[in-house]
Motif scaffolding. Structure first.
Motif, PDB file in Angstrom:
ATOM      1  N   CYS A   1     -44.749 -49.686  -6.034  1.00 46.89           N
ATOM      2  CA  CYS A   1     -45.282 -49.211  -4.834  1.00 46.89           C
ATOM      3  C   CYS A   1     -44.262 -49.581  -3.691  1.00 46.89           C
ATOM      4  O   CYS A   1     -44.133 -50.859  -3.358  1.00 46.89           O
ATOM      5  CB  CYS A   1     -46.527 -49.894  -4.746  1.00 46.89           C
ATOM      6  N   ASP A   2     -43.773 -48.348  -3.024  1.00 45.53           N
ATOM      7  CA  ASP A   2     -43.251 -48.484  -1.724  1.00 45.53           C
ATOM      8  C   ASP A   2     -41.784 -49.048  -1.658  1.00 45.53           C
ATOM      9  O   ASP A   2     -41.331 -49.123  -0.426  1.00 45.53           O
ATOM     10  CB  ASP A   2     -44.144 -49.262  -0.538  1.00 45.53           C
ATOM     11  N   VAL A   3     -41.319 -49.682  -2.763  1.00 46.87           N
ATOM     12  CA  VAL A   3     -40.135 -50.041  -2.810  1.00 46.87           C
ATOM     13  C   VAL A   3     -39.076 -49.337  -3.892  1.00 46.87           C
ATOM     14  O   VAL A   3     -39.727 -49.728  -4.844  1.00 46.87           O
ATOM     15  CB  VAL A   3     -39.612 -51.524  -2.760  1.00 46.87           C
TER      16      VAL A   3
ATOM     17  N   ALA B   1     -38.655 -54.680  -6.458  1.00 45.01           N
ATOM     18  CA  ALA B   1     -37.407 -55.212  -6.493  1.00 45.01           C
ATOM     19  C   ALA B   1     -36.871 -56.108  -7.401  1.00 45.01           C
ATOM     20  O   ALA B   1     -36.012 -55.855  -8.299  1.00 45.01           O
ATOM     21  CB  ALA B   1     -36.928 -55.754  -4.900  1.00 45.01           C
ATOM     22  N   LEU B   2     -37.831 -57.217  -7.567  1.00 48.58           N
ATOM     23  CA  LEU B   2     -37.451 -57.915  -8.750  1.00 48.58           C
ATOM     24  C   LEU B   2     -37.803 -57.426 -10.176  1.00 48.58           C
ATOM     25  O   LEU B   2     -37.216 -57.714 -11.104  1.00 48.58           O
ATOM     26  CB  LEU B   2     -38.334 -59.160  -8.726  1.00 48.58           C
ATOM     27  N   THR B   3     -38.656 -56.488 -10.343  1.00 50.80           N
ATOM     28  CA  THR B   3     -38.796 -55.783 -11.546  1.00 50.80           C
ATOM     29  C   THR B   3     -37.820 -54.787 -12.030  1.00 50.80           C
ATOM     30  O   THR B   3     -37.181 -54.832 -13.044  1.00 50.80           O
ATOM     31  CB  THR B   3     -40.243 -54.765 -11.491  1.00 50.80           C
ATOM     32  N   TYR B   4     -37.154 -54.278 -11.103  1.00 46.94           N
ATOM     33  CA  TYR B   4     -36.059 -53.493 -11.154  1.00 46.94           C
ATOM     34  C   TYR B   4     -34.853 -54.416 -11.794  1.00 46.94           C
ATOM     35  O   TYR B   4     -34.049 -53.943 -12.701  1.00 46.94           O
ATOM     36  CB  TYR B   4     -35.317 -52.807  -9.994  1.00 46.94           C
ATOM     37  N   MET B   5     -34.760 -55.656 -11.268  1.00 48.13           N
ATOM     38  CA  MET B   5     -33.677 -56.786 -11.434  1.00 48.13           C
ATOM     39  C   MET B   5     -33.999 -57.020 -12.737  1.00 48.13           C
ATOM     40  O   MET B   5     -32.907 -57.227 -13.923  1.00 48.13           O
ATOM     41  CB  MET B   5     -33.690 -57.762 -10.645  1.00 48.13           C
ATOM     42  N   LEU B   6     -35.373 -57.336 -13.137  1.00 49.65           N
ATOM     43  CA  LEU B   6     -35.719 -57.797 -14.722  1.00 49.65           C
ATOM     44  C   LEU B   6     -35.457 -56.720 -15.744  1.00 49.65           C
ATOM     45  O   LEU B   6     -34.947 -56.994 -16.772  1.00 49.65           O
ATOM     46  CB  LEU B   6     -37.208 -58.062 -14.450  1.00 49.65           C
TER      47      LEU B   6
END
Length: 305
Positions: free
Chosen positions: A129-131, A110-115
């Protein structure tokens, strides 16, 4: 550790500005995992990549004592701050022009998508992985009920750890009935002992909850929107999935443009596993990652001709 960086450890091939052809693998797990969460898969790449293993701030504290430990920062870390800390950690451990591949799980995904939403050119590609991404109009009542129940509960536990009794808050987390109402009740392997999961680690749930109420949560869209290739893997042995069908359909649609680097994007349902697939299905994850990296190299060679 510098306060502007995520907790991290570096291994593999050490690189300099003259060795930027060696790619970096940046591993980012979620709640409540520590830096070592990706050890089993990271060890496969230490002879070919620079390895940076991270975790959320405070998650590297190791104590099985209920009521023990505390965050380095009162009230934890909101997502805006976590985005900047992730960006800083990548930049301080890689050189300009070096390819960075992120491998993430759970809140790390989730944080990587925001990044990527804020810094779309920072990384080369993402293995999540998984989210994934959930589209609101596809959420079922079951998904909403389970998500609200455990996320709100853990958010309240975090508030109690900061305002009331950390021991009581830790007991709330420890005795939460994951097997009965949790999203992933069928786990056989977890990278961390349950007694090391503390209430003050629940700050992502706190900031997600209040962010939804105040409409202040950083955007979390598919990285494909920003030209970042995606390999998405998930385990089906859960009460709910952390993505919706539209997310998978969008990945499939990328295959239509065979001249685009996004055409290498794909999703994989990893059978007979739940949430922590990077711990239970290491060999399959390695095979899927290797194929993903080869596909990227192949399409880049093709487009350069």
């Amino acid at each position: 550790m510098q306060s502007h960086l995520l907790p991290h450890v570096v291994s593999g091939i050490e690189t300099s500005s003259s060795q930027k052809n060696i790619p970096a693998l940046f591993f980012l797990p979620g709640f409540p995992d520590e830096k070592e969460s990706f050890d089993l898969i990271a060890s496969k790449y230490r002879n070919s990549h620079k390895i940076i293993q991270c975790c959320f701030p405070g998650f590297d504290v190791k104590t099985k004592s209920l009521g023990g430990g505390q965050l380095p920062r009162k009230w934890g870390y909101d997502f805006d701050l976590l985005i900047e800390m992730t960006k800083n950690t990548i930049q301080e451990n890689t050189c300009e022009g070096q390819e960075v591949y992120v491998v993430s799980h759970d809140w790390g995904a989730a944080l990587t998508y925001m990044l990527i939403e804020k810094y779309p050119t920072l990384i080369k590609a993402l293995v999540a992985c998984d989210v994934g991404v959930s589209h609101p109009n596809e959420l079922t009542l079951k998904m909403v009920a389970i998500l609200i129940t455990y996320q709100l509960y853990l958010g309240i536990a975090f508030i109690m750890s900061q305002l009331c009794s950390q021991l009581i808050a830790d007991l709330m987390v420890y005795f939460f009935p994951w097997k009965f109402i949790g999203p992933a009740p069928y786990e056989t392997k977890m990278p961390r002992h349950p007694r090391e999961m503390h209430s003050w680690m629940c700050y992502p749930y706190f900031y997600m909850t209040i962010g939804r109420l105040w409409h202040h949560v950083p955007d979390m869209n598919s990285p494909l929107r920003y030209g970042v290739p995606l390999l998405y893997l998930y385990g089906p042995k859960k009460r709910i999935m952390f993505h919706t069908k539209k997310f998978l359909t969008k990945i499939d649609q990328m295959k239509n443009d065979t001249n685009s680097i996004l055409s290498v994007s794909r999703w994989v349902c990893v059978e007979n596993v739940g949430h922590w697939l990077h711990v239970e299905k290491v060999d399959q994850l390695e095979n899927e990652m290797n194929q993903f990296f080869k596909d990227i190299q192949k399409i880049e060679t093709k487009t350069k001709k």
